[in-house]
Scaffold this motif. Sequence first.
Motif, PDB file in Angstrom:
ATOM      1  N   THR A  39       0.829  -1.202   0.000  1.00 18.09           N
ATOM      2  CA  THR A  39       0.000   0.000   0.000  1.00 18.09           C
ATOM      3  C   THR A  39       0.864   1.252   0.000  1.00 18.09           C
ATOM      4  N   VAL A  40       1.872   1.279   0.849  1.00 15.87           N
ATOM      5  CA  VAL A  40       2.744   2.455   0.938  1.00 15.87           C
ATOM      6  C   VAL A  40       3.524   2.639  -0.360  1.00 15.87           C
ATOM      7  N   LEU A  41       4.030   1.562  -0.942  1.00 12.82           N
ATOM      8  CA  LEU A  41       4.788   1.674  -2.193  1.00 12.82           C
ATOM      9  C   LEU A  41       3.909   2.154  -3.344  1.00 12.82           C
ATOM     10  N   ILE A 101      -5.802   8.058  -1.230  1.00 14.28           N
ATOM     11  CA  ILE A 101      -5.091   7.965   0.056  1.00 14.28           C
ATOM     12  C   ILE A 101      -6.093   7.804   1.192  1.00 14.28           C
ATOM     13  N   THR A 102      -7.177   8.567   1.141  1.00 19.97           N
ATOM     14  CA  THR A 102      -8.208   8.451   2.183  1.00 19.97           C
ATOM     15  C   THR A 102      -8.840   7.063   2.171  1.00 19.97           C
ATOM     16  N   ALA A 118      -4.917   1.467  -3.382  1.00 18.15           N
ATOM     17  CA  ALA A 118      -3.679   2.155  -3.739  1.00 18.15           C
ATOM     18  C   ALA A 118      -3.327   1.916  -5.206  1.00 18.15           C
ATOM     19  N   LEU A 119      -3.530   0.699  -5.681  1.00 17.40           N
ATOM     20  CA  LEU A 119      -3.279   0.403  -7.098  1.00 17.40           C
ATOM     21  C   LEU A 119      -4.257   1.169  -7.985  1.00 17.40           C
ATOM     22  N   THR A 120      -5.508   1.252  -7.566  1.00 15.83           N
ATOM     23  CA  THR A 120      -6.501   2.013  -8.316  1.00 15.83           C
ATOM     24  C   THR A 120      -6.125   3.494  -8.344  1.00 15.83           C
ATOM     25  N   THR A 121      -5.550   3.997  -7.271  1.00 13.20           N
ATOM     26  CA  THR A 121      -5.103   5.388  -7.229  1.00 13.20           C
ATOM     27  C   THR A 121      -3.990   5.637  -8.245  1.00 13.20           C
ATOM     28  N   LEU A 122      -3.028   4.737  -8.284  1.00 16.63           N
ATOM     29  CA  LEU A 122      -1.929   4.872  -9.247  1.00 16.63           C
ATOM     30  C   LEU A 122      -2.453   4.819 -10.676  1.00 16.63           C
TER      31      LEU A 122
END
Length: 145
Positions: A39-41, A101-102, A118-122
């Motif tokens: 998640t952080v990466l 992030i939220t 997180a992957l969807t955000t990227l």
Amino acid sequence: MGAREDWWDDPGDDLELHPERPVERPARPAPGVGDLVATVLLLGAAVLVSPAAWFAVLVGQLAFAACAQPTPGCAAGDGDVGTTIEAWHLVLTAVVLVVGITGSVARRGRRRTGWPVALTTLVGVLLVFAGAVVALQVASGGNLF
């Protein structure tokens, strides 16, 4: 005398005076360290890609100023379209980052895996960038590349 026969009740219609309690599901295990690292990466990659994408869109505005062809995309007033695309790219990227992030933090707080968000955000940041590049290409009349 024989077997008792209930003519008013079907043999398969037995009343349950004490129904069985539903079996409770075991508690979901907390996501491990691997999920936290992933998640952080992924969120870090999304945050680092965002300024690079913004800079690429900023440089893409040169397609309006540097062309010498007498096409509609090279008109003097079309630089405003590039500025508008740059502003909307910046706003949409910020929205995708804040929501992603939220969402990741909220999922981790509920003891669920956060890496899918997180992957969807990227991917969302990359799609906003691709949309801005396509919009610049169309608005400049094909002078971007």
